[in-house]
Write a protein that holds these residues in place. Structure first.
Motif, PDB file in Angstrom:
ATOM      1  N   LEU A  44      32.704  36.853  53.904  1.00 33.92           N
ATOM      2  CA  LEU A  44      31.704  37.895  53.659  1.00 33.92           C
ATOM      3  C   LEU A  44      32.404  39.240  53.635  1.00 33.92           C
ATOM      4  O   LEU A  44      33.240  39.542  54.501  1.00 33.92           O
ATOM      5  CB  LEU A  44      30.634  37.894  54.754  1.00 33.92           C
ATOM      6  N   LEU A  45      32.072  40.043  52.636  1.00 36.44           N
ATOM      7  CA  LEU A  45      32.655  41.375  52.506  1.00 36.44           C
ATOM      8  C   LEU A  45      31.540  42.390  52.300  1.00 36.44           C
ATOM      9  O   LEU A  45      30.457  42.062  51.817  1.00 36.44           O
ATOM     10  CB  LEU A  45      33.634  41.440  51.318  1.00 36.44           C
ATOM     11  N   GLY A  46      31.854  43.621  52.625  1.00 34.04           N
ATOM     12  CA  GLY A  46      30.893  44.701  52.412  1.00 34.04           C
ATOM     13  C   GLY A  46      30.977  45.708  53.521  1.00 34.04           C
ATOM     14  O   GLY A  46      31.168  45.353  54.689  1.00 34.04           O
ATOM     15  N   GLU A  47      30.845  46.961  53.148  1.00 37.59           N
ATOM     16  CA  GLU A  47      30.849  48.035  54.125  1.00 37.59           C
ATOM     17  C   GLU A  47      29.413  48.515  54.277  1.00 37.59           C
ATOM     18  O   GLU A  47      28.871  49.157  53.397  1.00 37.59           O
ATOM     19  CB  GLU A  47      31.783  49.162  53.680  1.00 37.59           C
ATOM     20  N   GLY A  48      28.807  48.159  55.421  1.00 39.35           N
ATOM     21  CA  GLY A  48      27.413  48.485  55.664  1.00 39.35           C
ATOM     22  C   GLY A  48      26.530  47.258  55.562  1.00 39.35           C
ATOM     23  O   GLY A  48      25.781  46.940  56.476  1.00 39.35           O
ATOM     24  N   LYS A  49      26.612  46.489  54.455  1.00 41.24           N
ATOM     25  CA  LYS A  49      25.814  45.281  54.269  1.00 41.24           C
ATOM     26  C   LYS A  49      26.723  44.171  53.765  1.00 41.24           C
ATOM     27  O   LYS A  49      27.340  44.298  52.704  1.00 41.24           O
ATOM     28  CB  LYS A  49      24.673  45.531  53.280  1.00 41.24           C
ATOM     29  N   LEU A  50      26.799  43.091  54.540  1.00 41.93           N
ATOM     30  CA  LEU A  50      27.685  41.983  54.192  1.00 41.93           C
ATOM     31  C   LEU A  50      27.076  41.134  53.085  1.00 41.93           C
ATOM     32  O   LEU A  50      25.861  40.925  53.032  1.00 41.93           O
ATOM     33  CB  LEU A  50      27.953  41.114  55.416  1.00 41.93           C
ATOM     34  N   GLN A  51      27.940  40.620  52.203  1.00 47.63           N
ATOM     35  CA  GLN A  51      27.535  39.683  51.165  1.00 47.63           C
ATOM     36  C   GLN A  51      28.551  38.562  51.097  1.00 47.63           C
ATOM     37  O   GLN A  51      29.755  38.781  51.289  1.00 47.63           O
ATOM     38  CB  GLN A  51      27.448  40.380  49.808  1.00 47.63           C
ATOM     39  N   VAL A  52      28.079  37.353  50.815  1.00 43.22           N
ATOM     40  CA  VAL A  52      28.969  36.202  50.706  1.00 43.22           C
ATOM     41  C   VAL A  52      29.733  36.282  49.393  1.00 43.22           C
ATOM     42  O   VAL A  52      29.140  36.325  48.314  1.00 43.22           O
ATOM     43  CB  VAL A  52      28.180  34.883  50.786  1.00 43.22           C
ATOM     44  N   CYS A  53      31.070  36.326  49.488  1.00 42.80           N
ATOM     45  CA  CYS A  53      31.917  36.361  48.286  1.00 42.80           C
ATOM     46  C   CYS A  53      32.438  34.981  47.930  1.00 42.80           C
ATOM     47  O   CYS A  53      32.579  34.650  46.754  1.00 42.80           O
ATOM     48  CB  CYS A  53      33.086  37.315  48.501  1.00 42.80           C
ATOM     49  N   VAL A  54      32.783  34.166  48.944  1.00 47.50           N
ATOM     50  CA  VAL A  54      33.308  32.815  48.714  1.00 47.50           C
ATOM     51  C   VAL A  54      32.697  31.886  49.745  1.00 47.50           C
ATOM     52  O   VAL A  54      32.624  32.230  50.938  1.00 47.50           O
ATOM     53  CB  VAL A  54      34.846  32.777  48.823  1.00 47.50           C
ATOM     54  N   ALA A  55      32.245  30.723  49.299  1.00 45.34           N
ATOM     55  CA  ALA A  55      31.740  29.684  50.189  1.00 45.34           C
ATOM     56  C   ALA A  55      32.439  28.375  49.817  1.00 45.34           C
ATOM     57  O   ALA A  55      32.407  27.969  48.651  1.00 45.34           O
ATOM     58  CB  ALA A  55      30.225  29.551  50.067  1.00 45.34           C
ATOM     59  N   ARG A  56      33.069  27.718  50.824  1.00 51.64           N
ATOM     60  CA  ARG A  56      33.859  26.498  50.558  1.00 51.64           C
ATOM     61  C   ARG A  56      33.586  25.477  51.657  1.00 51.64           C
ATOM     62  O   ARG A  56      33.230  25.825  52.791  1.00 51.64           O
ATOM     63  CB  ARG A  56      35.349  26.823  50.553  1.00 51.64           C
ATOM     64  N   ASN A  57      33.804  24.191  51.333  1.00 47.68           N
ATOM     65  CA  ASN A  57      33.803  23.168  52.373  1.00 47.68           C
ATOM     66  C   ASN A  57      35.216  22.646  52.565  1.00 47.68           C
ATOM     67  O   ASN A  57      36.148  23.037  51.854  1.00 47.68           O
ATOM     68  CB  ASN A  57      32.824  22.031  52.044  1.00 47.68           C
ATOM     69  N   ASN A  58      35.379  21.752  53.550  1.00 48.13           N
ATOM     70  CA  ASN A  58      36.729  21.284  53.880  1.00 48.13           C
ATOM     71  C   ASN A  58      37.261  20.266  52.888  1.00 48.13           C
ATOM     72  O   ASN A  58      38.362  19.739  53.069  1.00 48.13           O
ATOM     73  CB  ASN A  58      36.764  20.723  55.300  1.00 48.13           C
ATOM     74  N   ARG A  59      36.510  19.975  51.839  1.00 51.77           N
ATOM     75  CA  ARG A  59      37.011  19.122  50.751  1.00 51.77           C
ATOM     76  C   ARG A  59      37.507  19.948  49.571  1.00 51.77           C
ATOM     77  O   ARG A  59      37.791  19.417  48.510  1.00 51.77           O
ATOM     78  CB  ARG A  59      35.907  18.154  50.298  1.00 51.77           C
ATOM     79  N   GLY A  60      37.558  21.267  49.746  1.00 50.80           N
ATOM     80  CA  GLY A  60      38.046  22.148  48.691  1.00 50.80           C
ATOM     81  C   GLY A  60      37.046  22.419  47.604  1.00 50.80           C
ATOM     82  O   GLY A  60      37.416  22.782  46.482  1.00 50.80           O
ATOM     83  N   GLU A  61      35.757  22.261  47.915  1.00 54.06           N
ATOM     84  CA  GLU A  61      34.704  22.469  46.925  1.00 54.06           C
ATOM     85  C   GLU A  61      33.982  23.789  47.192  1.00 54.06           C
ATOM     86  O   GLU A  61      33.796  24.183  48.353  1.00 54.06           O
ATOM     87  CB  GLU A  61      33.690  21.315  46.979  1.00 54.06           C
ATOM     88  N   PHE A  62      33.580  24.446  46.115  1.00 54.23           N
ATOM     89  CA  PHE A  62      32.781  25.661  46.252  1.00 54.23           C
ATOM     90  C   PHE A  62      31.352  25.288  46.630  1.00 54.23           C
ATOM     91  O   PHE A  62      30.804  24.282  46.147  1.00 54.23           O
ATOM     92  CB  PHE A  62      32.778  26.468  44.958  1.00 54.23           C
ATOM     93  N   LEU A  63      30.755  26.083  47.487  1.00 55.63           N
ATOM     94  CA  LEU A  63      29.373  25.894  47.911  1.00 55.63           C
ATOM     95  C   LEU A  63      28.508  27.025  47.367  1.00 55.63           C
ATOM     96  O   LEU A  63      29.009  28.087  47.013  1.00 55.63           O
ATOM     97  CB  LEU A  63      29.278  25.876  49.442  1.00 55.63           C
TER      98      LEU A  63
END
Length: 547
Positions: A172-191
């Motif tokens: 999560l990135l953001g200054e003031g309000k966080l937003q999800v930039c990358v979501a992954r599982n332990n199988r190397g897949e994007f969520l």
């Protein structure tokens, strides 16, 4: 030799080229030997005079890559150490002995980001922590060389999952309000980022709790409300790592820029001492890499804007006249010395009959695209109005009305608009334009003062046509305010007196010599100081009785 006895083929290799401007690109190390140097015939030509013509080469020794110095002047450096010959390993840094020059990072196909992230999870047990730490260090070097920001962020999450043994990871990135930039599982897949059903308030709360790894609990007995059970997710364990921008060693200068959130629904995260230290190391590297990526994106945006400005300036310069009369009864030339921005200067000279020319120099207030567009519109007026048979005062009044209608009085322009006839008659409207100097053939100077308001300033402004009589050898210098207002490094302006002194000294010389003297005096005054406004001028010379 059988196929089984043949040595293994070397993996493909690349060089990530870091340019002095901040840009980076990837170049395949092919063919071999691979030559590097300043000369354009090298496989990798680096345009820096401090790099030798033939500086280094990369070659194969069995399945391994080796770099050699080819007798360069400033030396060859690998990871900061001067070498004459060196076995290259993935993500070795290559430099050429000159600060601020090109820098290279060596990559191979068997050490890409996904493999390195997976290697972080290698070898359980006490000895495995050292292997994992080494993999984290190598991953950090790889992240610095990576070109794709998406690859960088995904590799960071994968490495954190491997270290913690967690099932899911969210950056999560953001200054003031966080937003999800990358979501992954332990199988190397994007969520889907929406799968993070943890209230952001809990993550933000964790960020404020400390600088290290923070363990989160969502058990109903430990939560203030039922909503804090992460919307029914109830992970078995969850951790949060703050990502900070470090401005100095002072703790107060550390600014939170985001977080790494990791959780598992089936097993507790591996937060033994070694795992915790590795996560903290990774979080520090992630903060640095994200900040570098942000700076790189900023540099790319700056260069994009500079390129757009360059194109706009090229278009603007193409609007200026290319051919001026160099013989006959009227001779003329024009000069435009642009600053770093597009501006509002426009000048032109056009023959409107066999016995007369129309001339204009306009200076739209301010700089930037809006001023340049208005200057371009003035060109359209200048090209069409004389053909419609309009008088100078009518043209000026029309421009005034047009600017007021389109800009609401927020933009105005000073304009010198005139016609010069074969008999030496100069008719003009000077709409607030101070830069107009008549140089008589005997060296006398006459300032052609403004006789009405700038166009676009007031609706009730009126415009009057005046007349001057030119004699053979008289010259008219029309210039934008960028000329007298040009400043040197001490802030001193060039000024009207210097313009007059140069004009008087060159009164009996050609307009080409006069222009050269004016440019030389300006360059001497500025001594390399950066211009903040365009400098534009025209010089016209009346030659009585010549065809």
């Amino acid at each position: 030799m059988s196929l089984a006895d043949q040595p293994p083929a070397p993996p493909p290799a690349w060089l990530v080229v870091f340019e002095p401007s901040g840009n980076r690109r990837r170049v395949a190390v092919d063919p071999l030997p691979f030559l590097i140097g300043r000369h354009k015939e090298n496989h990798l030509a680096l345009a820096d005079a401090r790099i030798s013509r033939n500086h280094a080469r990369i070659l194969l020794e069995g399945p391994q890559y080796v770099i050699e110095d080819l007798g360069s002047t400033n030396g060859l450096f690998v990871n900061g150490e001067r070498v004459s010959r060196k076995l290259l390993r993935p993500y070795d840094g290559i430099e050429f002995g000159t600060p601020g020059s090109f820098r290279l990072v060596f990559e191979t196909g068997d050490a890409q980001l996904p493999q390195l992230a997976a290697r972080v999870a290698a070898a359980p047990g006490a000895s495995g922590e050292l292997v994992r730490l080494q993999a984290v260090v190598q991953l950090a070097r790889a992240l610095e060389a990576a070109i794709s920001t998406t690859d960088v962020l995904a590799a960071l999450v994968d490495a954190a999952l491997a270290v913690s043994r967690a099932e899911r990871g969210f950056l999560l990135l953001g200054e003031g309000k966080l937003q999800v930039c990358v979501a992954r599982n332990n199988r190397g897949e994007f969520l889907d980022p929406a799968e993070l059903r943890v209230p952001l308030s809990r993550i933000e709360e964790a960020l404020g709790a400390g600088r290290g790894v923070v363990e989160l609990s969502f058990h109903p007995l430990n939560s203030a409300t039922a909503a804090d059970t992460a919307a029914g997710l109830e992970p078995a364990s969850a951790v949060c790592l703050p990502l900070v921008r470090i401005r100095s060693s002072d703790e107060a200068e550390r600014e939170t820029i985001g977080a790494l959130y990791l959780d598992s629904r089936t097993a507790a995260a591996d937060l033994a001492a070694g795992g915790r230290e590795l996560l903290q190391t990774l979080a520090l590297e992630a903060s640095t890499v994200i900040e570098n990526a942000r700076l790189l994106e900023g540099e790319r945006e700056r260069r994009r804007l500079e390129e757009e400005l360059r194109i706009a300036r090229t278009i603007q310069q193409s609007l200026l006249p290319r051919d001026f009369p160099s013989s006959g009864w009227l001779r003329a030339l024009g000069r435009s010395l642009p600053c770093y921005e597009v501006g509002g200067d426009y000048f032109d000279l056009r023959r409107i009959s066999p016995d007369s020319y129309a001339v204009i120099l306009a200076d739209v207030a301010g700089k930037g695209t809006s001023s340049a567009l208005l200057a371009a519109l003035l060109q359209g007026v200048f090209l069409t109005a004389p053909a419609a048979g309009l008088r100078l005062e009518q043209i000026a009044a029309g421009i005034n009305a047009f600017l007021l209608e389109r800009t609401g009085g927020e933009k105005f322009a000073t304009i010198f608009l005139g016609t010069i006839s074969r008999d030496g008659r100069l008719e003009y409207v000077n709409a607030g334009h101070g830069g107009c100097l008549l140089v008589r053939h005997d060296g006398r100077l006459e300032q052609v003062e403004a006789n009405c308001l700038p166009a676009g300033m007031l609706e009730e402004a009126t415009y009057e046509r005046l007349q001057l009589k030119l004699a053979g050898g008289d010259k008219l210098i029309i210039y934008s305010d960028g000329l007298p207002e040009a400043r040197n490094s001490e802030g001193e302006i060039f000024g009207e007196r210097r313009i007059q002194a140069v004009a008087q000294a060159a009164a009996g010389r050609s307009i080409l010599e006069l222009a050269g003297a004016l440019e030389a005096a300006l360059a001497d005054h500025m001594s390399g100081a950066v211009q903040t406004d365009d400098v534009s001028f025209m010089i016209l010379e009346y030659r009585a009785g010549e065809d």
